[in-house]
Design a protein around this motif. Structure first.
Motif, PDB file in Angstrom:
ATOM      1  N   ALA A   7      -9.604   2.597   2.369  1.00 39.02           N
ATOM      2  CA  ALA A   7      -8.615   1.530   2.477  1.00 39.02           C
ATOM      3  C   ALA A   7      -9.242   0.198   2.089  1.00 39.02           C
ATOM      4  O   ALA A   7     -10.465   0.087   1.938  1.00 39.02           O
ATOM      5  CB  ALA A   7      -8.065   1.463   3.899  1.00 39.02           C
ATOM      6  N   MET A   8      -8.380  -0.808   1.947  1.00 41.04           N
ATOM      7  CA  MET A   8      -8.803  -2.142   1.537  1.00 41.04           C
ATOM      8  C   MET A   8      -8.190  -3.162   2.480  1.00 41.04           C
ATOM      9  O   MET A   8      -7.082  -2.969   2.984  1.00 41.04           O
ATOM     10  CB  MET A   8      -8.337  -2.422   0.111  1.00 41.04           C
ATOM     11  N   SER A   9      -8.876  -4.281   2.685  1.00 40.25           N
ATOM     12  CA  SER A   9      -8.336  -5.326   3.550  1.00 40.25           C
ATOM     13  C   SER A   9      -7.556  -6.370   2.756  1.00 40.25           C
ATOM     14  O   SER A   9      -6.662  -7.020   3.308  1.00 40.25           O
ATOM     15  CB  SER A   9      -9.466  -6.008   4.324  1.00 40.25           C
ATOM     16  N   CYS A  10      -7.889  -6.561   1.493  1.00 39.24           N
ATOM     17  CA  CYS A  10      -7.211  -7.561   0.654  1.00 39.24           C
ATOM     18  C   CYS A  10      -5.766  -7.120   0.397  1.00 39.24           C
ATOM     19  O   CYS A  10      -5.519  -6.024  -0.100  1.00 39.24           O
ATOM     20  CB  CYS A  10      -7.965  -7.733  -0.662  1.00 39.24           C
ATOM     21  N   ILE A  11      -4.828  -7.969   0.732  1.00 42.19           N
ATOM     22  CA  ILE A  11      -3.408  -7.620   0.634  1.00 42.19           C
ATOM     23  C   ILE A  11      -3.019  -7.231  -0.785  1.00 42.19           C
ATOM     24  O   ILE A  11      -2.431  -6.165  -1.018  1.00 42.19           O
ATOM     25  CB  ILE A  11      -2.534  -8.794   1.124  1.00 42.19           C
ATOM     26  N   LEU A  12      -3.338  -8.091  -1.758  1.00 49.15           N
ATOM     27  CA  LEU A  12      -2.931  -7.816  -3.134  1.00 49.15           C
ATOM     28  C   LEU A  12      -3.613  -6.577  -3.687  1.00 49.15           C
ATOM     29  O   LEU A  12      -2.993  -5.780  -4.405  1.00 49.15           O
ATOM     30  CB  LEU A  12      -3.231  -9.030  -4.027  1.00 49.15           C
ATOM     31  N   CYS A  25      -2.580  -1.044  -5.640  1.00 55.27           N
ATOM     32  CA  CYS A  25      -2.936   0.377  -5.610  1.00 55.27           C
ATOM     33  C   CYS A  25      -1.839   1.218  -4.958  1.00 55.27           C
ATOM     34  O   CYS A  25      -2.021   2.418  -4.726  1.00 55.27           O
ATOM     35  CB  CYS A  25      -4.251   0.582  -4.864  1.00 55.27           C
ATOM     36  N   GLY A  26      -0.697   0.595  -4.632  1.00 53.95           N
ATOM     37  CA  GLY A  26       0.406   1.321  -4.022  1.00 53.95           C
ATOM     38  C   GLY A  26       0.165   1.683  -2.576  1.00 53.95           C
ATOM     39  O   GLY A  26       0.733   2.651  -2.062  1.00 53.95           O
ATOM     40  N   GLU A  27      -0.680   0.910  -1.881  1.00 58.07           N
ATOM     41  CA  GLU A  27      -1.015   1.205  -0.494  1.00 58.07           C
ATOM     42  C   GLU A  27      -0.777  -0.008   0.390  1.00 58.07           C
ATOM     43  O   GLU A  27      -0.403  -1.083  -0.097  1.00 58.07           O
ATOM     44  CB  GLU A  27      -2.478   1.653  -0.397  1.00 58.07           C
ATOM     45  N   GLU A  28      -0.996   0.162   1.682  1.00 53.55           N
ATOM     46  CA  GLU A  28      -0.891  -0.940   2.624  1.00 53.55           C
ATOM     47  C   GLU A  28      -2.290  -1.399   3.021  1.00 53.55           C
ATOM     48  O   GLU A  28      -3.184  -0.575   3.219  1.00 53.55           O
ATOM     49  CB  GLU A  28      -0.120  -0.504   3.871  1.00 53.55           C
ATOM     50  N   PRO A  29      -2.506  -2.708   3.133  1.00 50.60           N
ATOM     51  CA  PRO A  29      -3.821  -3.210   3.537  1.00 50.60           C
ATOM     52  C   PRO A  29      -4.128  -2.826   4.977  1.00 50.60           C
ATOM     53  O   PRO A  29      -3.223  -2.661   5.796  1.00 50.60           O
ATOM     54  CB  PRO A  29      -3.685  -4.725   3.372  1.00 50.60           C
ATOM     55  N   LYS A  30      -5.411  -2.689   5.290  1.00 50.56           N
ATOM     56  CA  LYS A  30      -5.844  -2.297   6.627  1.00 50.56           C
ATOM     57  C   LYS A  30      -6.757  -3.368   7.225  1.00 50.56           C
ATOM     58  O   LYS A  30      -7.606  -3.930   6.540  1.00 50.56           O
ATOM     59  CB  LYS A  30      -6.593  -0.963   6.580  1.00 50.56           C
TER      60      LYS A  30
END
Length: 347
Positions: A173-178, A183-188
């Motif tokens: 997962a990624m923390s950066c919103i954009l 990547c079609g996912e939600e930031p964590k």
């Protein structure tokens, strides 16, 4: 998007400076060629004067160090927006490669891609360096989740590019919103120390957080702000009970950082108190070597930032290998196409 690439050296006189603008290049500026090295624009003028700008060539890209390949999709997005792009073959993103292995191959007129050599090499060099570092962390975690927390360590204009590279390499997962959205996912991510400092107590913050976030979102709480981490962990666990998904450790270096012994103690206390499902998320200056030690101590998830963003870029080189159907190369290079069965036609 109406793109009009730079064509001649005299075109750069049309640049109009905007006071107060951010110093990062816009998408339009990249696509139009404003971030290329000036000598590629001069080359267009020289070749055009000799009637050679549309000469058919083959160019190959390689680097002198092994790694994990990333950045090709952005290169493709660049050329997809141009009216007459070259044929492109590429290694798949996320695939490992050896030193001097051909990573991408461009076939077409020199005019179709020559202006963008600087741009495409930069895209590949940065993303491949970040992906390589991220893969080292993922492998060290031995199946445990690795989150990319690197946005604060790079210029915001490239934060999404960096976190995408980490995702390609296996980060969960990624923390950066954009970055996540692209990547079609939600930031964590949970909440920072600032929130706990302003509320004044970790348990009070945990309860506020529990009441505020959606029911389906994991409850993860920082436990190193005011008191001993083991003590705060137990206070939060008792306050939230089964709703607590995990605790995050981010102890600063001034207090010794996050150590295997700290992780081991907290894991023991959680298990002893009947909270075996509460995960321990370790963050703060992690490296592959430290991650391996944390595995043995009982950590479940890792948040990595600086190691990924500090990953050594892979200096990319693009060489012409065929000119007008004839094998050709500069001294020290092998003339002609170098076979690589891993390359696939992508454009």
């Amino acid at each position: 998007m109406n793109i009009k690439p730079l064509d001649k050296l005299k075109d750069i006189a049309s640049y109009k400076h905007i006071d107060g603008r951010l110093f990062s290049a816009t998408h339009e500026e990249i696509l139009e060629g404003w971030t290329t090295d000036i000598y590629f624009l001069k080359t267009r003028d020289v070749l055009r004067s000799a009637g050679l700008l549309d000469t058919q060539v083959v160019a190959e890209v390689f680097t002198r160090q092994p790694g994990i390949f990333a950045g090709s999709e952005e290169v493709l997005n660049l050329f997809r927006k141009l009216p007459d792009p070259p044929q492109i073959e590429s290694l798949a993103e996320g695939e490992s490669f050896e030193a001097k292995e051909v990573l991408m191959r461009f076939t077409g007129s020199y005019e179709s891609f020559g202006l963008y050599e600087t741009v495409l090499l930069g895209m590949l060099a940065s993303s491949t360096g970040w992906a390589t570092a991220a893969r080292e962390c993922v492998l060290a975690a031995e199946g445990r989740s690795v989150l990319c927390f690197g946005a604060r360590h790079v210029h915001p204009a490239i934060a999404p590019v960096m976190e995408r590279a980490a995702k390609i390499a296996g980060c969960s997962a990624m923390s950066c919103i954009l970055a996540a959205k692209l990547c079609g996912e939600e930031p964590k991510g949970t909440v920072p120390h600032a929130a706990i400092l302003m509320v004044g107590d970790t348990v009070k913050l945990a309860k506020l957080y529990d009441a505020q976030v959606p029911a389906e979102e994991a409850r993860i709480v920082l436990v190193d702000t005011f008191r001993d981490e083991a003590e705060e962990t137990m206070r939060v666990a008792e306050a939230l009970g089964d709703r607590l998904s995990g605790i995050r450790l981010d102890t600063p270096g001034e207090r010794g950082g996050v150590t295997p012994d700290l992780v081991r103690e907290i894991r023991w206390r959680l298990d002893l108190a009947g909270f075996p499902k509460v995960q321990i998320i370790a963050t703060g200056g992690l490296t592959p070597e430290r991650i391996k030690l944390m595995n043995e101590a009982g950590a479940d998830v890792y948040g990595v930032g600086s190691y990924i963003t500090g990953g050594a870029r892979r200096d990319m080189t693009m060489d012409l290998k065929m000119v007008d159907g004839k094998p050709l190369a500069k001294r020290g290079r092998l003339p002609g196409i170098i076979p690589n069965p891993k390359l696939k036609r992508v454009l």
